[in-house]
Design an enzyme around this catalytic site. Structure first.
Site, PDB file in Angstrom:
ATOM      1  N   LYS A  23     -29.235  -3.065 -60.646  1.00  0.00           N
ATOM      2  CA  LYS A  23     -29.006  -1.869 -61.779  1.00  0.00           C
ATOM      3  C   LYS A  23     -27.388  -1.553 -61.478  1.00  0.00           C
ATOM      4  CE  LYS A  23     -32.329   0.616 -62.694  1.00  0.00           C
ATOM      5  NZ  LYS A  23     -33.279   1.568 -62.190  1.00  0.00           N
ATOM      6  N   ARG A  93     -32.248   7.204 -59.970  1.00  0.00           N
ATOM      7  CA  ARG A  93     -32.942   5.916 -60.363  1.00  0.00           C
ATOM      8  C   ARG A  93     -33.173   4.954 -59.281  1.00  0.00           C
ATOM      9  NH1 ARG A  93     -33.512   4.827 -66.125  1.00  0.00           N
ATOM     10  NH2 ARG A  93     -32.350   6.488 -67.130  1.00  0.00           N
ATOM     11  N   GLY A 102     -40.954  -0.597 -62.493  1.00  0.00           N
ATOM     12  CA  GLY A 102     -41.865   0.514 -62.726  1.00  0.00           C
ATOM     13  C   GLY A 102     -42.565   0.729 -61.070  1.00  0.00           C
ATOM     14  N   MET A 104     -41.116   1.979 -58.452  1.00  0.00           N
ATOM     15  CA  MET A 104     -40.879   3.090 -57.532  1.00  0.00           C
ATOM     16  C   MET A 104     -40.373   4.212 -58.548  1.00  0.00           C
ATOM     17  SD  MET A 104     -38.372   1.160 -54.934  1.00  0.00           S
ATOM     18  CE  MET A 104     -37.631  -0.115 -56.236  1.00  0.00           C
ATOM     19  N   ARG A 345     -30.863  -5.977 -67.448  1.00  0.00           N
ATOM     20  CA  ARG A 345     -31.433  -6.866 -66.343  1.00  0.00           C
ATOM     21  C   ARG A 345     -31.952  -8.164 -67.254  1.00  0.00           C
ATOM     22  NH1 ARG A 345     -36.351  -3.005 -64.802  1.00  0.00           N
ATOM     23  NH2 ARG A 345     -37.129  -2.714 -66.658  1.00  0.00           N
ATOM     24  N   GLU A 747     -57.625 -42.771 -45.423  1.00  0.00           N
ATOM     25  CA  GLU A 747     -58.494 -41.513 -45.499  1.00  0.00           C
ATOM     26  C   GLU A 747     -59.430 -41.647 -44.435  1.00  0.00           C
ATOM     27  OE1 GLU A 747     -60.209 -41.870 -49.348  1.00  0.00           O
ATOM     28  OE2 GLU A 747     -60.719 -43.823 -49.113  1.00  0.00           O
ATOM     29  N   SER A 766     -51.901 -45.243 -49.715  1.00  0.00           N
ATOM     30  CA  SER A 766     -52.348 -44.265 -50.535  1.00  0.00           C
ATOM     31  C   SER A 766     -53.326 -43.206 -49.710  1.00  0.00           C
ATOM     32  CB  SER A 766     -53.128 -44.621 -51.755  1.00  0.00           C
ATOM     33  OG  SER A 766     -53.208 -43.525 -52.570  1.00  0.00           O
ATOM     34  N   GLY A 768     -55.637 -40.715 -48.849  1.00  0.00           N
ATOM     35  CA  GLY A 768     -56.840 -39.834 -49.516  1.00  0.00           C
ATOM     36  C   GLY A 768     -56.848 -38.565 -48.840  1.00  0.00           C
ATOM     37  N   CYS A 833     -53.011 -39.269 -53.014  1.00  0.00           N
ATOM     38  CA  CYS A 833     -53.666 -39.353 -54.083  1.00  0.00           C
ATOM     39  C   CYS A 833     -54.927 -38.372 -54.220  1.00  0.00           C
ATOM     40  CB  CYS A 833     -54.351 -40.593 -54.659  1.00  0.00           C
ATOM     41  SG  CYS A 833     -55.432 -41.499 -53.400  1.00  0.00           S
TER      42      CYS A 833
HETATM   43  C1  PEP Z   1     -59.581 -38.831 -51.138  1.00  0.00           C
HETATM   44  O1  PEP Z   1     -60.363 -39.177 -50.408  1.00  0.00           O
HETATM   45  O2  PEP Z   1     -58.356 -38.160 -50.983  1.00  0.00           O
HETATM   46  C2  PEP Z   1     -59.470 -39.583 -52.644  1.00  0.00           C
HETATM   47  C3  PEP Z   1     -58.583 -39.523 -53.342  1.00  0.00           C
HETATM   48  O3  PEP Z   1     -60.651 -40.163 -52.951  1.00  0.00           O
HETATM   49  P1  PEP Z   1     -62.028 -39.760 -53.216  1.00  0.00           P
HETATM   50  O4  PEP Z   1     -61.637 -38.140 -53.713  1.00  0.00           O
HETATM   51  O5  PEP Z   1     -62.486 -40.378 -54.573  1.00  0.00           O
HETATM   52  O6  PEP Z   1     -62.960 -39.691 -52.295  1.00  0.00           O
HETATM   53 MG    MG Z   2     -61.565 -40.774 -50.858  1.00  0.00          MG
END
Ligand code: PEP
Ligand code: MG
Length: 877
Positions: A23, A93, A102, A104, A345, A747, A766, A768, A833
């Site tokens: 301000k 102010r 609002g 303070m 502002r 996983e 990937s 999991g 994933c």
């Molecule tokens: C996981 O295990 O993160 C995954 C993507 O596979 P799902 O959730 O199908 O077991």
């Molecule tokens: Mg899985």
């Protein structure tokens, strides 16, 4: 030191924001731009820190500096603080470097006593105005400085207005105002044992202390906690000469936005009041009037009533917007026809407005794409991707479960998928937990509520993919299936009654609550495209059908990171064949089931390859926790008996034999494919056959075959042998070599530990993270929601690791596995994933660990893309 007068030459003013607050700095800038701003000075926020920490008094030196700053204002205004002849009043102010609207305190009209009120009446020749200003000061003095509850003053005012037979404060006559003043003074005396100080400097010191203290009031502390604002930045104070919007009917006060904060439309949007002061506009004591309007009802607008002031205001608004390159929220006062700007502002806005303003401003050449992207708060995008509850409607929350899939829905309670009968009705499917048998009900229902299971349970994972709201693990709800009702404590709710669920907060409410439907504008997609240009992380989708793939690509997906093929068997006309393939003893019946699976999957994969149109499509071989896929009702068991040519009794024995104590750690993933190869071989053939068909149609394909739940390289080698054989057969049969990628789901901890051995066998990893979290913690993803909830309550955990990636534990394993994988396979593509792939808090971890992609449900994709770009552009890690 610590006091900055508005005429002081300040170099590098931007760097003073931490000390002068937004301000203060904005007032100084506006003055320099030639905008009419009432004279002021600012007290440094560091003084607030010192005051709150060490002392309860303000030093003589500081008071002297304040006095000399006031002197300057007296000289330029020709008025005098504390003088009845030419009274000068101030506003005091708060204003920190981060706006906390609002939160303070503020004291207005400071510098009053009986004599000065008389003097003000004479000086302005307007007794009513002087008394009105005095009663406003008393009210603020009592409430803000002396902490006397608001209602005491409100009640006095209300009673006097009632007696005088008027509705508006502005209609009170001189006698009534005198009565208000005397009652306000009594109230202050009765509540504090003291009168208000006569000395205006004493008033000012008290006000400064009160505003400093308001940094630590409960609402300011809470606001900082919610918005992650540090406690130690403190507030500056702006002390500004009062200008009066309540002096006569040629005076007014108002607030405006340079663009519409709800829609982003480029036109002034705001409201004002004639003969009033600023608090009247915000307090809602009078009905405000639009500043400008395109409707017929234009007669009262500022544009109509004071056209010259309006056009000056419009020019200033344009100038400020062009200078700040952002939509402005401006407070103004008109004193007897003369316009003053009190504050500008950056304006708060809805997410739809934010998107439109960002894109429009780039098109107008006002800002660049980086500024446009960083002006968006990615988490706010949730509300335009899913229906949300109308914030204006009051809700009565019955209980809360886990916020499992965002968006809100309302409908009649259905306690079983079979009871979802009328296609024209909205239903909320309420189950203890869901299984594939519920899938058709889930498909029709507009929301799902379960009383068990966590955020990676079947219900959560499936609904997220469907883009439907889901609340999971609402354990305070008891379902009585036989008598067809739910109970929450004493309350009973019948099947067929209407409830509302909010999958973004986990709240459950009775009856239908009004919703706001999602809408994606053209501007949204423009912004998405800009974000993609700035993101180094690929965002893939978890999608199990051609429809989901199309949605995902529209939302900006770079490909499909996970197609869970078991989800493709959910429909009631498909699941019997999967059951038959698993249960049937006779080879001929198994073959029959697999032939059916081949034709179903081939058709599905064809459609999916076409929808993916050359983008990576990672198809995961079957990974069904078997308990989820076996029939539970008599009709399903009878049907299976017919398909397997067995007695019902034998089928029951087989289903029993398949029951596992820990199905999530049982015969899942590649274990099923190794113990029962024909299903995997069938799926692999279906992938290659579909690839051939689509390839022959001239459509690009990019298939990936992903093996779930591996723990040893021997498992990988076994499944690789199936894939290589199928690939060779197809090549022989059609003379076409289908290029494909092979990946594994990492996983299980053992797979992560053996990454360097597994990596050379495959093209991608990937992670999991759902199963990896389950197995690293040893917490069953379906059963331990309650324990995790309690752990959070007991502060044993800071967050739910099934929602936010546990970077220290699970994350450490991922980092190690990726690094070891790259040692033996330099070209290894790596991503995640699990459900964490759709949480923007994971992005930093992924980028820091050089991951190539994340994969998440289609409706999370825009948030992940925009969040990634915003994080990269802001470099805020
Ligand atoms: C996981 O295990 O993160 C995954 C993507 O596979 P799902 O959730 O199908 O077991
Ligand atoms: Mg899985």
């Amino acid at each position: 030191m610590f006091i900055y007068h508005f005429q002081d030459q300040l170099d590098n003013i931007e760097s003073k924001v931490p000390f002068l607050g937004n301000k203060g700095v904005n007032l100084i800038k506006m003055k320099a731009m030639g905008i009419p701003v009432p004279d002021c000075f600012v007290i440094d926020s560091r003084l607030c820190g010192i005051y709150l920490k060490d002392s309860s008094s303000i030093s003589i030196e500081i008071l002297d500096s304040i006095k000399s700053a006031i002197k300057k204002i007296e000289l330029s205004s020709g008025l005098k603080f504390g003088s009845p002849e030419k009274p000068l009043l101030f506003s005091v102010r708060s204003g920190s470097q981060i706006s906390m609207p609002g939160m303070m305190d503020t004291v207005l009209n400071l510098g009053m006593n009986d004599k000065i009120a008389d003097g003000l009446a004479k000086y302005t020749n307007n007794k009513r105005f002087a008394l009105d200003t005095y009663r406003r000061f008393l009210q603020m003095y009592g409430n803000v400085i002396k902490n006397i509850p608001h209602y005491i003053f409100d009640n006095i005012l209300h009673n006097i207005k009632h007696k005088a037979g008027v509705v508006l404060d502005s209609s009170l006559d001189i006698e009534s105002l005198m009565l208000v003043i005397s009652k306000f003074k009594n109230a202050i005396y009765n509540n504090t044992g003291n009168k208000i100080p006569e000395d205006v400097y004493e008033q000012l010191t008290e006000a400064i202390k009160a505003v400093f203290k308001s940094w630590n009031n409960a609402r300011a502390i809470k606001y900082r906690e919610i918005k992650n604002i540090p406690d130690n930045i403190y507030t500056a104070i702006t002390i500004q000469m009062m200008v009066y919007g309540n002096i006569n009917n040629n005076s007014a006060t108002g607030v405006l936005f340079s663009r519409n904060p709800a829609t982003g439309e480029k036109s002034i949007f705001g409201e004002y009041l004639l003969n009033a002061q600023g608090e009247d506009v915000v307090a809602g004591t009078r009905d405000t009037i639009p500043i400008t309007s395109s409707s017929n009802d234009r007669k009262n607008t500022l544009e109509y009533v004071m056209p010259n002031v309006f056009s000056q205001l419009k020019q200033i608004t344009n100038k400020l917007e062009a200078y700040y390159k952002d939509m402005q929220d401006i407070e103004f006062t008109i004193q007897d026809g003369k316009l003053y700007i009190l504050q500008t502002r950056s304006g708060k806005r809805s997410i739809n407005a934010a998107i439109k303003i960002a894109v429009d401003m780039v098109m107008e050449g006002l800002i660049n794409k980086t500024k446009a992207l960083t002006s968006i708060e990615p988490k706010d995008l949730d509300s335009i991707l899913h229906p949300v509850l109308d914030q204006k409607v009051k809700k009565n929350v019955l209980c809360t479960g886990l916020a499992a899939s965002p968006g809100a829905a309302c409908g009649k309670i259905a306690l079983s998928s079979k009871n979802i009968s009328n296609p024209n009705e909205n239903y909320i499917l309420v189950r203890k937990e869901t299984s594939p048998e519920d899938i058709e009900g889930m498909n029709i229902a507009c929301g799902i509520l379960t009383t068990r299971g966590g955020v990676t349970s079947h219900a959560a994972v499936v609904t997220r993919g469907m883009g439907k709201p889901c609340v999971c693990g609402a354990s305070s709800i008891i379902i009585n299936q036989s008598e067809k009702y739910l109970s929450i404590g004493e309350l009973k709710i019948k099947e067929g009654d209407t409830i509302t669920i909010d999958g973004s907060t986990g709240e459950i409410m009775l009856d239908a609550i009004k919703m706001v439907q999602p809408q994606l504008s053209e501007n949204f997609f423009i912004l998405l495209q800009w974000a993609k240009e700035n993101s180094q992380l690929k965002v893939y989708a978890n999608a199990d059908s051609a429809h989901d793939i199309s949605v995902a690509l529209k939302m900006g997906a770079d490909g499909i990171g996970l197609c869970r093929t078991e989800h493709m068997f959910f429909a009631s006309d498909r699941i019997p064949y999967l059951r038959q393939a698993i249960i049937a003893k006779e080879e001929s019946l198994q073959k029959l089931a697999n032939a059916k699976i081949l034709s179903i999957q081939k058709e599905d994969f064809c459609k999916m390859f076409k929808a993916a149109n050359g983008k990576p499509l990672n198809i995961r071989l079957l990974d069904p926790p078997l308990h989820e896929f076996m029939p539970k009702d008599q009709e399903g068991i009878d049907n299976l008996a017919v398909l397997c040519n067995e007695s019902v009794q034998k089928i029951n024995i087989k289903i029993d034999a398949l029951q596992e104590s820990n199905p999530m750690l049982g015969n899942r993933g590649c274990r099923l494919g190794i113990l029962n190869p024909s299903i995997y071989i069938t799926q692999i053939n279906a992938i290659f056959e579909a690839a051939i068909i689509v390839y022959k149609e001239g459509i690009s394909i990019n298939p990936g075959i992903m093996i779930p739940l591996i723990s040893t390289e021997h498992e990988v080698l076994t499944i690789l042998a199936y894939i290589n054989e199928a690939h060779a057969n197809i090549k022989n049969k059609y003379g076409i070599d289908i290029k494909h990628r092979i990946g594994v789901m990492i996983e299980l901890p053992r797979a992560a530990l053996k990454a360097s051995k597994i990596a050379p066998l495959v093209d991608f990893f990937s992670f999991g993270t759902n199963d990896l979290t389950q197995t690293v913690y040893g917490f069953s993803r379906d059963d331990t929601a309650e324990t995790v909830k309690k752990y959070l309550e007991f502060n044993i955990m800071d967050f739910n690791p099934f929602i936010k990636l546990d970077e220290d534990g699970v994350g450490a394993l991922i980092t190690m596995a990726a690094e070891n994988g790259w040692l033996t396979n330099h070209n290894l593509e790596v991503g995640i994933c699990g459900e964490h792939g759709g949480n923007s808090e994971t992005i930093e971890f992924l980028i820091k660990n050089r991951m190539h992609y994340t994969s998440c449900s289609p409706y999370r994709i825009p948030i992940m893309i925009i969040s990634t770009a915003v994080k990269i552009l802001k470099k805020n890690w």
